[in-house]
Design an enzyme around this catalytic site. Structure first.
Site, PDB file in Angstrom:
ATOM      1  N   ARG A 103       0.808  -1.213   0.000  1.00 52.63           N
ATOM      2  CA  ARG A 103       0.000   0.000   0.000  1.00 52.63           C
ATOM      3  C   ARG A 103       0.842   1.264   0.000  1.00 52.63           C
ATOM      4  O   ARG A 103       0.574   2.201  -0.751  1.00 52.63           O
ATOM      5  CB  ARG A 103      -0.958  -0.011   1.197  1.00 52.63           C
ATOM      6  CG  ARG A 103      -1.817   1.225   1.378  1.00 52.63           C
ATOM      7  CD  ARG A 103      -2.386   1.790   0.068  1.00 52.63           C
ATOM      8  NE  ARG A 103      -3.056   0.796  -0.742  1.00 52.63           N
ATOM      9  CZ  ARG A 103      -3.230   0.933  -2.050  1.00 52.63           C
ATOM     10  NH1 ARG A 103      -2.783   2.001  -2.696  1.00 52.63           N
ATOM     11  NH2 ARG A 103      -3.853  -0.008  -2.740  1.00 52.63           N
ATOM     12  N   LYS A 138       1.172  24.684  -3.935  1.00 56.97           N
ATOM     13  CA  LYS A 138      -0.059  24.023  -3.503  1.00 56.97           C
ATOM     14  C   LYS A 138       0.106  22.514  -3.603  1.00 56.97           C
ATOM     15  O   LYS A 138      -0.487  21.846  -4.460  1.00 56.97           O
ATOM     16  CB  LYS A 138      -1.240  24.513  -4.344  1.00 56.97           C
ATOM     17  CG  LYS A 138      -1.505  26.007  -4.181  1.00 56.97           C
ATOM     18  CD  LYS A 138      -2.589  26.486  -5.109  1.00 56.97           C
ATOM     19  CE  LYS A 138      -2.794  28.002  -4.982  1.00 56.97           C
ATOM     20  NZ  LYS A 138      -3.794  28.522  -5.940  1.00 56.97           N
ATOM     21  N   LYS A 170       4.356  40.517  -3.818  1.00 56.47           N
ATOM     22  CA  LYS A 170       2.950  40.614  -4.178  1.00 56.47           C
ATOM     23  C   LYS A 170       2.387  41.967  -3.721  1.00 56.47           C
ATOM     24  O   LYS A 170       3.121  42.839  -3.273  1.00 56.47           O
ATOM     25  CB  LYS A 170       2.167  39.450  -3.565  1.00 56.47           C
ATOM     26  CG  LYS A 170       2.577  38.087  -4.122  1.00 56.47           C
ATOM     27  CD  LYS A 170       1.606  37.009  -3.683  1.00 56.47           C
ATOM     28  CE  LYS A 170       1.916  35.698  -4.354  1.00 56.47           C
ATOM     29  NZ  LYS A 170       0.882  34.664  -4.059  1.00 56.47           N
ATOM     30  N   GLU A 199       4.784  40.318  -8.806  1.00 57.50           N
ATOM     31  CA  GLU A 199       3.412  40.286  -9.305  1.00 57.50           C
ATOM     32  C   GLU A 199       2.919  41.717  -9.514  1.00 57.50           C
ATOM     33  O   GLU A 199       3.032  42.554  -8.612  1.00 57.50           O
ATOM     34  CB  GLU A 199       2.504  39.569  -8.302  1.00 57.50           C
ATOM     35  CG  GLU A 199       1.058  39.481  -8.754  1.00 57.50           C
ATOM     36  CD  GLU A 199       0.185  38.736  -7.761  1.00 57.50           C
ATOM     37  OE1 GLU A 199      -1.015  39.063  -7.682  1.00 57.50           O
ATOM     38  OE2 GLU A 199       0.701  37.846  -7.054  1.00 57.50           O
ATOM     39  N   ASP A 220      -1.061  38.751 -13.091  1.00 57.72           N
ATOM     40  CA  ASP A 220      -2.161  37.956 -12.552  1.00 57.72           C
ATOM     41  C   ASP A 220      -3.491  38.674 -12.773  1.00 57.72           C
ATOM     42  O   ASP A 220      -3.598  39.885 -12.583  1.00 57.72           O
ATOM     43  CB  ASP A 220      -1.927  37.726 -11.053  1.00 57.72           C
ATOM     44  CG  ASP A 220      -2.661  36.507 -10.540  1.00 57.72           C
ATOM     45  OD1 ASP A 220      -3.274  35.803 -11.361  1.00 57.72           O
ATOM     46  OD2 ASP A 220      -2.607  36.250  -9.327  1.00 57.72           O
TER      47      ASP A 220
END
Length: 290
Positions: A103, A138, A170, A199, A220
């Site tokens: 597994r 992410k 940012k 950004e 963005d």
């Protein structure tokens, strides 16, 4: 293809992932595997859907941790595109170890193959445009290096690995600094040797970032017309395309090709590692079917 082409994580990193996986699965011992005779046994690994295979270093390490003498004969290489119904490996080892390892080994293989397969779909979709597909942060907790590796196996490229290996300015950073140029100057002063990604939210901020200089500029949430104008500005004199443009946000398979054809250099997609469709593999004891 060889695994070295994809720059796999160090064996130390792979072994750490494997140790954590086995600790949570086996704990104080596999009470079901104890019912089996600890005799030599064979097994085979079956791919049950089309995919790009990734995760062999983890699969191998799981099995070798429990049975150092196990023999694993791979019929397909890392990064190969595999058709449903293909036997991709055979194993020779001890029955208890094969069953106990199954597994955890498959969890790595199915998750990383899922990441590589999704990445390959996006890479195929922009082929010929010159745009590169990037991942994001992410990732599944604890599997960042593994998933970043799987993105490379699928033909994509890595964004920054974490918060330590690149500076990314940012909206809030720019607001506190007072301007794009001031934020860039502060970042360069404090971290002169790190990549710097900025950004921007407007074409004026884009021009400011291009003039100040950085590693890459993230445009963005620009609409299509503004995005195309951003590309024109970045690739015209005096900037001449020296600083790549990246798009992130609102990207899926329905919008991807058009964004790439606008002329941007990079497209970052959180779904490569966040929305994982685990590939269906199974490992069965006994000789592989002919």
């Amino acid at each position: 293809m060889s695994e070295s082409r994809f720059e796999p994580p160090s064996q130390t990193d792979v072994d750490a992932d494997v140790a954590a996986a086995l600790a949570e699965d086996i704990g104080s011992g596999d009470v079901t595997a104890d019912l089996l005779p600890d005799a030599p046994e064979s097994a085979y690994l079956l791919c049950k859907e089309d995919c790009v295979v990734a995760g062999r270093p983890w699969f191998d390490a799981v099995h070798r941790t429990l049975d150092p003498g196990v023999r694993i004969d791979w019929r397909r290489s890392e990064g190969d595109r595999i058709a449903k119904g293909t036997v991709i490996a055979t194993l020779q080892g001890h029955a208890r170890a094969l069953v106990s390892a199954e597994r955890s080994a498959l969890n790595f293989l199915q998750t990383l193959s899922g990441t590589a397969t999704t990445t390959a779909l996006y890479v195929d979709a922009v082929r010929g445009t010159g745009a590169r597909i990037l991942d994001t942060r992410k990732t599944v907790p604890g599997l960042r290096l593994a998933q970043k590796y799987a993105v490379r196996v699928g033909g994509g490229d890595n964004h920054r690995i974490g918060l330590y290996d690149a500076v990314m300015l940012k909206e809030n950073h720019i607001r506190v600094a007072g301007s794009v140029a001031a934020a860039i100057d502060a970042a360069r002063s404090k971290h002169p040797n790190l990549p710097l990604i900025v950004e921007v939210e407007t074409l004026d901020q884009l021009r400011e970032a291009l003039a100040a200089g950085c590693t890459r500029i993230l445009v963005d949430d620009f609409d299509a017309a503004t995005r195309r104008e951003a590309v024109r500005i970045a690739k015209s004199a005096p900037f001449d395309g020296r600083i790549p443009l990246e798009v992130s946000g609102g990207v899926d398979m329905t919008t991807l090709r058009a964004i790439a054809e606008d002329g941007v250099d990079c497209i970052s997609i959180g779904g490569l590692t966040k929305h994982v469709h685990a590939i269906d593999f199974s490992m069965k004891l006994g000789p592989a079917p002919r």
